[in-house]
Design an enzyme around this catalytic site. Structure first.
Site, PDB file in Angstrom:
ATOM      1  CD  GLU A  46     -26.198  58.432   0.656  1.00  0.00           C
ATOM      2  OE1 GLU A  46     -25.155  58.004   1.221  1.00  0.00           O
ATOM      3  OE2 GLU A  46     -26.879  57.731  -0.108  1.00  0.00           O
ATOM      4  CG  ASN A 106     -30.390  58.807  -1.120  1.00  0.00           C
ATOM      5  OD1 ASN A 106     -30.105  59.971  -0.863  1.00  0.00           O
ATOM      6  ND2 ASN A 106     -29.659  57.780  -0.709  1.00  0.00           N
ATOM      7  CE  LYS A 123     -27.003  56.020  -3.478  1.00  0.00           C
ATOM      8  NZ  LYS A 123     -26.772  55.763  -2.037  1.00  0.00           N
ATOM      9  CD  GLU A 142     -28.826  53.816  -0.304  1.00  0.00           C
ATOM     10  OE1 GLU A 142     -29.211  54.641  -1.140  1.00  0.00           O
ATOM     11  OE2 GLU A 142     -27.619  53.645  -0.012  1.00  0.00           O
ATOM     12  CB  CYS A 168     -23.407  57.432  -1.577  1.00  0.00           C
ATOM     13  SG  CYS A 168     -22.440  56.288  -0.563  1.00  0.00           S
ATOM     14  CG  ASN A 193     -24.531  58.336   4.968  1.00  0.00           C
ATOM     15  OD1 ASN A 193     -24.607  58.514   6.174  1.00  0.00           O
ATOM     16  ND2 ASN A 193     -25.001  59.204   4.090  1.00  0.00           N
TER      17      ASN A 193
HETATM   18  N1  CDV Z   1     -24.891  54.979   0.820  1.00  0.00           N
HETATM   19  C1  CDV Z   1     -24.270  54.208  -0.105  1.00  0.00           C
HETATM   20  O1  CDV Z   1     -24.581  54.286  -1.284  1.00  0.00           O
HETATM   21  N2  CDV Z   1     -23.340  53.359   0.353  1.00  0.00           N
HETATM   22  C2  CDV Z   1     -22.653  52.423  -0.511  1.00  0.00           C
HETATM   23  C3  CDV Z   1     -22.242  51.199   0.261  1.00  0.00           C
HETATM   24  C4  CDV Z   1     -23.390  50.316   0.496  1.00  0.00           C
HETATM   25  C5  CDV Z   1     -21.178  50.407  -0.449  1.00  0.00           C
HETATM   26  C6  CDV Z   1     -21.431  53.058  -1.137  1.00  0.00           C
HETATM   27  O2  CDV Z   1     -21.266  52.873  -2.354  1.00  0.00           O
HETATM   28  O3  CDV Z   1     -20.609  53.635  -0.450  1.00  0.00           O
END
Ligand code: CDV
Length: 309
Positions: A46, A106, A123, A142, A168, A193
């Site tokens: 990501e 994103n 996303k 975000e 993510c 991330n």
């Molecule tokens: N980049 C993300 O989406 N990170 C989230 C954190 C904030 C928990 C994740 O679900 O990994």
């Protein structure tokens, strides 16, 4: 057998001061390694081109927009696309997208083996908050910088299989997986991330976060009988640690390949897409076993409500 050899190209930390050209050079080095290992597809994290900028609270829109890409490919990423086409390898990576209409997402894209973008995903499940929150040990903005994706969870027939993407935080939501499962998905690619500590709960450390990560991905793979490739951006970015945990998971939910460290690292696996068929035709044969007359609340209600009696 329909085998797709996949490279999961984990990136180590990217500092705020690192330029896109530098990062693209690292991505190309992993791509060259993947070519030597016979990969058909290489998946990156990501927001692969920059540091995880949503940890920084910014009020100047020009400063924010410096983290976004207005077109893809662009001057910085063109060498990656060209190199991928030269090797005949498809690629997928995430970046911050600023559209011509001024919308910010994103996003992740998937190319074919000639370097043409064949799929884009934005996303849907944006974590975090929109305003500076001094109660947190670190910010996760975000919801400030992106709007929720407007494309749903499509699955594309490409590279000889049915391929979907998510990003993510999406991996923590069973709805993400099931919507793709209902499109006969055979491979889900995703980047992440993930800070190695919960900004609102210090006891939720790297070990627990890694557990939740695997729990979500392995369940999504098993319950939808799909391969999953999940790729981290890892290590310490300007003092903020991101967990590793890049994995390739088979349609039984088993981890078949796993990164060892938190630096740039390629792991590969020959994924037989036909291995998804057994689960899809037996315990997770949706047409035979799902009872949609009982699932209405899933789309009627977003928040939980306790029963009145
Ligand atoms: N980049 C993300 O989406 N990170 C989230 C954190 C904030 C928990 C994740 O679900 O990994």
């Amino acid at each position: 057998m329909r085998t797709l050899t996949i490279g999961a190209a984990q990136l180590g930390p990217i500092q705020k001061a690192d330029g896109r050209q530098e990062v693209v050079a690292r991505m190309i080095a992993l791509l060259d390694e993947a070519a030597g290992k016979g990969c058909d597809l290489v998946v990156y994290p990501e927001l692969a081109l920059t540091t995880f900028f949503p940890r920084w609270y910014m009020t100047d829109q020009a400063e924010v927009d410096a983290w976004f890409e207005r077109e893809m490919p662009n001057a910085a990423t063109r060498p990656l696309f060209d190199k991928a086409a030269g090797h005949g390898i498809a690629i997928s990576f995430g970046y911050a997208e600023l559209t011509a209409e001024g919308r910010r997402f994103n996003t992740s894209i998937l190319t074919d083996k000639s370097g043409s973008i064949v799929a884009a995903y934005r996303k849907v499940h944006l974590p975090g908050h929109a305003e500076h929150d001094p109660a947190r040990t670190h910010q996760h903005l975000e919801k400030r910088y992106f709007e929720p994706g407007d494309l749903g969870f499509p699955v594309w027939r490409t590279l000889g299989g049915n391929i979907g993407m998510c990003i993510c935080n999406d991996r923590r939501w069973p709805e993400t997986w099931r919507v793709m499962g209902l499109q006969d998905v055979e491979l889900v690619v995703l980047g992440f991330n993930t800070p190695s500590v919960n900004s609102q709960k210090a006891e939720e450390d790297g070990e627990k976060r890694h557990f939740h990560h695997l729990l979500s991905i392995q369940a999504g793979a098993y319950q939808n009988s799909t391969w999953v490739v999940a790729v981290a951006k890892a290590g310490t970015e300007d003092g903020h640690h991101l967990m590793g945990g890049t994995v390739i998971v088979d349609p039984d939910g088993t981890v078949v390949a796993e990164a060892q460290g938190e630096a740039d690292e390629l792991i590969t696996y020959a994924c037989d897409l036909d291995a998804t068929r057994f689960g899809k035709e037996t315990v997770f044969d949706f047409a035979r076993h799902r009872r949609i007359e009982h699932y209405g609340l899933i789309t009627e209600r977003s928040g939980a409500e306790a029963p009145s009696q």
